[in-house]
Design an enzyme around this catalytic site. Structure first.
Site, short mmCIF file in Angstrom:
data_model
loop_
_atom_site.label_atom_id
_atom_site.label_comp_id
_atom_site.label_asym_id
_atom_site.label_seq_id
_atom_site.Cartn_x
_atom_site.Cartn_y
_atom_site.Cartn_z
N GLY B 247 0.11 -4.07 0.48
CA GLY B 247 0.13 -5.03 1.72
C GLY B 247 1.64 -5.13 2.48
O GLY B 247 1.57 -5.22 3.53
N ASP B 248 2.28 -5.84 1.64
CA ASP B 248 3.64 -6.01 2.03
C ASP B 248 4.65 -5.25 1.07
O ASP B 248 5.86 -5.70 1.12
CB ASP B 248 4.02 -7.37 2.26
CG ASP B 248 3.95 -8.22 0.83
OD1 ASP B 248 4.19 -9.29 0.91
OD2 ASP B 248 3.54 -7.64 -0.38
N GLU B 249 4.39 -4.26 0.63
CA GLU B 249 5.18 -3.51 -0.28
C GLU B 249 5.66 -2.42 0.38
O GLU B 249 4.69 -1.50 0.79
CB GLU B 249 4.54 -3.16 -1.62
CG GLU B 249 4.64 -4.39 -2.66
CD GLU B 249 3.77 -3.97 -3.90
OE1 GLU B 249 2.60 -4.46 -3.97
OE2 GLU B 249 4.54 -3.26 -4.59
#
Lengths: 192, 329
Positions: B247-249
């Protein structure tokens, strides 16, 4: 059904009625917008669905649509040439029709064209019997009309109806050299 | 049946010409007595009557020899028109009874297509029994089919490449996806193992991203991610692999970059870029990033390298976020 046939219908619809009409018809028939590949094989039912959807969308009777398809096919130069190999004159071409399915298979082994049988009934009149796939008779009628024009012959072509998987076409060759022959040379023109 | 001479066939030259449009009747001295109409057309405007064979044709097989045409009988002949366009022909000769000479029949072999074009031949130039028209038809049909197959192959190839690319791409940001990382990691590790330059792996986690999503919605979150992708691409080189793995990696694979000083500078610039407020849903969004970095010379095994970068990332987060950390060697 061989993709070549489906692709021919696709091109006919797109070229005659425009890409938007083709897209709408394809959608209605459950076919993707990119359509068919000429060299692949498809489920027979798709062809019928396509023709039916086209008739509904365009508000045209199926028979008329199929005949227009036949006329359109002769307008495609590669196919026109391959048909012209059948004979130097329109009469020769008519007599070569029985060989058409064989010629088709020679070019494309999977191509299953209907059986054609020509009978002369005297006085430049013929009956062509088309057996095997319903609707092909109307396509044939269109091809015969367009080829008469191509040879410069004056001929009356009538679809006489059909029953039991066989259609009959009446042909009356009035004048073999009525107008200019569009021309055909055995050697392919340069650049084709 | 009573004994006697075998029956003899008399045939006028015109009739023979319809049957064999490229026949040639040679006198015992090797001069043309008659020729078929198509052969006359090939040699036009020069007339053939009375001319010696070897004046019109070059004999390719058998090679030139004595003038007696009888020696040609019974074998496969190959000839060529002496005049341009030097059309190739093949022939068969038979000796005639008495002192009548020799009868040859000529035909085109593979030269058919060229000859038809060069001499503007039509159906009328071939006997009805000749397969020439069928051969021309077959050739043309074959060419049309081959062309169509070629086009189909090209379309399939393009579609396949596009599908392969999609399979390796994160649809939102256009960066690589996890699969792309795995492939790049395998390649880079393999290259390093074979003695090539090492590489660095940077595992990057966004700080405060969840807050953006929760307060401003997913559309705003997506805009932030797009901006992150832009910053990452802007700070990396052509050969660097930038991938979104969650997701936000994100993960960066940096070939040939193993100098901690340069890597620190890169991390500093990335974080600075990400900390620039992003405008989304009418509000400025403030995010940052934590980065864990590991070097392939220290961790040659790719799985361990990933783990090392992960561990370093965790360390950076624990140390307060908005910073980077290197894996212990």
């Amino acid at each position: 059904m061989h993709g070549l046939i489906n692709r021919s219908i696709q091109c006919f619809l797109r070229d005659t009625y425009g890409p938007a009409a083709w897209a709408a018809i394809a959608r209605a028939a459950g076919i993707g917008a990119e359509g068919f590949e000429a060299m692949l094989a498809y489920d027979d039912a798709l062809t019928g669905a396509l023709v039916a959807a086209a008739g509904r969308h365009l508000g045209k009777p199926r028979d008329a649509l199929l005949e227009d398809l036949g006329i359109y096919l002769v307008g495609r130069e590669p196919l026109r040439r391959l048909l012209r190999f059948g004979g130097a004159t329109y009469a020769d071409f008519l007599h070569s029709l029985e060989d058409l399915p064989g010629r088709g298979r020679l070019a494309l082994p999977g191509l299953d064209l209907p059986r054609l049988a020509l009978a002369g009934v005297g006085d430049g009149r013929f009956r062509l019997r088309v057996t095997g796939r319903p609707g092909f008779g109307h396509v044939c009628a269109g091809v015969l009309r367009a080829m008469a024009d191509d040879y410069g012959a004056l001929a009356l072509i009538d679809h006489l109806g059909g029953a039991g998987g066989a259609e009959e076409i009446g042909i009356e060759l009035l004048e073999p050299a009525y107008a200019a022959d569009r021309g055909f040379s055995l050697a392919r023109p340069a650049g084709t | 049946m009573a004994g006697g001479a075998p029956p003899r066939l008399g045939i006028p030259a015109a009739a023979l010409g319809r049957l064999m449009p490229m026949f040639l009747w040679l006198s015992p001295a090797g001069r043309v007595r008659a020729a078929g109409p198509t052969l006359e057309r090939l040699c036009a405007p020069q007339a053939l009557a009375g001319r010696p064979l070897r004046e019109i044709f070059e004999l390719v097989r058998p090679q030139e020899g004595g003038p007696d045409p009888a020696r040609l009988a019974g074998q496969r002949l190959q000839l060529r028109l002496r005049a341009p366009p030097h059309t190739a022909l093949r022939g068969l000769a038979v000796a005639l009874a008495g002192r009548q000479g020799v009868l040859l029949n000529l035909s085109f072999g593979l030269s058919l297509t060229e000859a038809v074009r060069d001499h503007a031949l039509t159906e009328a130039d071939f006997a009805a029994t000749d397969l020439a028209i069928e051969l021309l038809y077959l050739n043309e049909a074959k060419n049309a089919v081959m062309e169509e197959l070629g086009a189909l192959n090209r379309r399939l190839q393009t579609a396949r490449r596009a599908a392969e690319e999609r399979a390796l791409t994160d649809p939102l940001t256009g960066l690589g996806n996890r699969r792309a990382l795995e492939l790049a990691l395998q390649r880079a590790a393999g290259s390093a193992a074979a003695g090539g330059p090492g590489f660095a792996l940077a595992h990057l986690d966004l700080d405060h991203f969840k807050a953006v999503n929760d307060s401003l919605g997913h559309a705003a979150g997506d805009r932030v991610l797009l901006r992150v992708a832009k910053v990452l691409r802007g700070e990396t080189r052509e050969q660097d692999v930038v991938v979104r793995i969650g997701g936000d990696e994100f993960v960066l694979l940096l070939p040939g970059l193993t100098d901690p000083a340069r890597l620190s500078a890169l991390a500093r610039r990335v974080i600075a870029g990400l900390e620039t407020p992003i405008e989304a849903a009418g509000h400025p969004c403030r995010i940052s990033a934590s980065i864990g970095m590991a070097l392939s010379p220290d961790h040659p095994d790719p799985a361990r390298l990933l783990h090392a970068a992960d561990t370093a990332l965790y360390a950076a987060k624990r140390a307060g976020r908005a910073r980077w950390a290197f894996a212990g060697a």
